[in-house]
Enzyme design. Sequence first.
Site, PDB file in Angstrom:
ATOM      1  N   LYS A  41      37.497  49.558  51.185  1.00  0.00           N
ATOM      2  CA  LYS A  41      38.996  49.600  51.254  1.00  0.00           C
ATOM      3  C   LYS A  41      39.344  51.037  50.295  1.00  0.00           C
ATOM      4  O   LYS A  41      39.385  51.861  51.063  1.00  0.00           O
ATOM      5  CB  LYS A  41      39.554  48.598  50.013  1.00  0.00           C
ATOM      6  CG  LYS A  41      39.363  47.148  50.830  1.00  0.00           C
ATOM      7  CD  LYS A  41      40.363  46.264  50.202  1.00  0.00           C
ATOM      8  CE  LYS A  41      40.235  44.867  50.553  1.00  0.00           C
ATOM      9  NZ  LYS A  41      41.256  44.693  51.715  1.00  0.00           N
ATOM     10  N   PHE A 101      36.745  35.215  46.848  1.00  0.00           N
ATOM     11  CA  PHE A 101      37.000  35.714  48.314  1.00  0.00           C
ATOM     12  C   PHE A 101      35.795  36.986  48.391  1.00  0.00           C
ATOM     13  O   PHE A 101      36.149  37.835  47.937  1.00  0.00           O
ATOM     14  CB  PHE A 101      38.481  36.305  48.634  1.00  0.00           C
ATOM     15  CG  PHE A 101      38.568  36.750  50.173  1.00  0.00           C
ATOM     16  CD1 PHE A 101      38.788  35.781  51.070  1.00  0.00           C
ATOM     17  CD2 PHE A 101      38.299  38.005  50.481  1.00  0.00           C
ATOM     18  CE1 PHE A 101      38.992  36.257  52.333  1.00  0.00           C
ATOM     19  CE2 PHE A 101      38.344  38.187  51.875  1.00  0.00           C
ATOM     20  CZ  PHE A 101      38.704  37.489  52.884  1.00  0.00           C
TER      21      PHE A 101
HETATM   22  C1  LIG Z   1      37.168  41.113  47.266  1.00  0.00           C
HETATM   23  C2  LIG Z   1      36.901  41.299  48.813  1.00  0.00           C
HETATM   24  N1  LIG Z   1      35.825  41.125  49.075  1.00  0.00           N
HETATM   25  C3  LIG Z   1      35.380  41.105  50.507  1.00  0.00           C
HETATM   26  C4  LIG Z   1      36.480  41.613  51.381  1.00  0.00           C
HETATM   27  C5  LIG Z   1      36.326  41.527  52.690  1.00  0.00           C
HETATM   28  O1  LIG Z   1      36.432  42.989  53.130  1.00  0.00           O
HETATM   29  P1  LIG Z   1      36.766  43.415  54.665  1.00  0.00           P
HETATM   30  O2  LIG Z   1      38.130  42.695  54.819  1.00  0.00           O
HETATM   31  O3  LIG Z   1      36.863  44.761  54.669  1.00  0.00           O
HETATM   32  O4  LIG Z   1      35.999  42.789  55.412  1.00  0.00           O
HETATM   33  C6  LIG Z   1      37.964  41.829  50.887  1.00  0.00           C
HETATM   34  C7  LIG Z   1      38.802  42.136  51.666  1.00  0.00           C
HETATM   35  O5  LIG Z   1      40.181  41.732  51.440  1.00  0.00           O
HETATM   36  C8  LIG Z   1      37.983  41.378  49.548  1.00  0.00           C
HETATM   37  O6  LIG Z   1      39.208  41.518  48.760  1.00  0.00           O
END
Ligand SMILES: Cc1ncc(COP(=O)(O)O)c(C=O)c1O
Length: 500
Positions: free
Chosen positions: A357, A217
Amino acid sequence: MFTSKILKNTANHFKNVPAYLHNTGPRSLTALPKLMGQEYDAPSMKTNCPGPKSKELLTRYEKTNRNIGHVQFFVDLEASRGNYVVDVDGNRMLDLFTQISSLPLGYNHPAILEAMQDPSNLVTIANRPALGVHLPNGYTEKLEEIMMPIAPKGLDYVQTMMCGSCSNENAVKQVFLWYRRTKRGGAEVTQEEMDTCMVNEAPGSPQYTFMSFNGSFHGRTVGCLSLTHSKMIHKLDVPAMDWPMAPFPSLKYPLDMHTAENRAEEDRCLAEVQRLIDEYGEKGRDVAGMIVEPIQAEGGDNHATPYFFQGLRNICTQNGVGMIVDEVQTGGGCTGTIFACDQWGLDNPPDLVTFSKKLAMAGYFYKKEFTPDMGYRVFNTWMGEPSKMILLEAILKTITQENLLENVKVTGKVILDGLNELQDAYPHVFSKARGNGTFIALDCVDNQKATLISSLLKNEGVNLGLCGSRTLRFRPALIFKPFHAEILLDALDKVAKDMN
Ligand SMILES: Cc1ncc(COP(=O)(O)O)c(C=O)c1O
């Protein structure tokens, strides 16, 4: 009451709890300054969650935003504090979801509130600059003093961004720019390249590809979606690039009890990575870069060992492929180090590491050779948000002052040991307890059970999220202590007892 053997040995941790976590029971506080210095004793549920007020607000919210299928409940931010989220119905839950793993210090931490109330921070909060063109005085110093000390080893530059997805989008773009530049070998950009890029054709828009892994993801924006393979719901109906997807190791847990099988599985995946690079190269669709999570989070908390990541690093180096490590979810201390990739013992670090995050500010660290060759190649209006640097400064200071990385290791072990006991006690309900620090997961027998357990847990006063198809994911704040773990384990025990 579920009392883990480990917990009995950690009673001394109570003594080391900072003053603001000493429990004095619920209060009715209204003004923010009064929030400082307190946490609740225990969960307290007044209704099921979501309760009537949350449901009423949802109906009202739908009048302004129709995209509501994912809303769980409405939060009373003023009443929430420490490890407890309080909803608008007055339900107080121990929070292991922490705003999708993005609250390092829990709710209303004194250090954050103080920083927000510091008059010297006011202009930074009030005036949002376009960082690409007009940098505020003092920003460079903040980058040097706050961001660079946490950079993964060997990555000497940082580009700030707005969120996880846009960090990944731009990191990927920066790798493509690097790859093309390397292939050009110093030659000038041709007129044909300039003309063809304007109509999305090669050679200006090259047919290069980017590798990702099954179960990964990396975000839901259109570019990132071609690198995301965790759930159908994210991808359905959106055109995707024909880019290679390699297998991510499917390991047996606990990792240290299955070393030989796991090694064979990781070797199989590494061989497939190399095979795909060759295959795409032969098709004239060079693999310019690769993106990988240290632990596949949304995809179900799939772990791999340092051996696998060392193997990926070597393959990338040997094939001239740029390597991005996506630490959007693993970054910020929850694995016991600010970045999980610092645990891999790499001689040569990844080329770019993205974050967001828990670090409040988003962006990526990168190596010098990945610098875009001209201005405006990687650019947008905000390119980050200086007020988030104020949060980050408070977060990092608190991590040091309260020894939170050590706390993560201690508390993580308490949770994981407790989960191992629970899965032994309820093998028909739970399996595959796994984790690194407090980045922990536990599988349920199927999706239905996982969904049911998470909603029963809410009604027991524990808020957590799911990942993969049947996994409970534990993402407590860094201030989560062993005595909070006891409440969690107790609730899980209670819920599992009633499952057949
Ligand atoms: C590993 C990872 N990459 C990218 C993202 C995407 O981040 P955002 O939701 O801030 O766009 C997330 C979101 O949960 C994630 O867990």
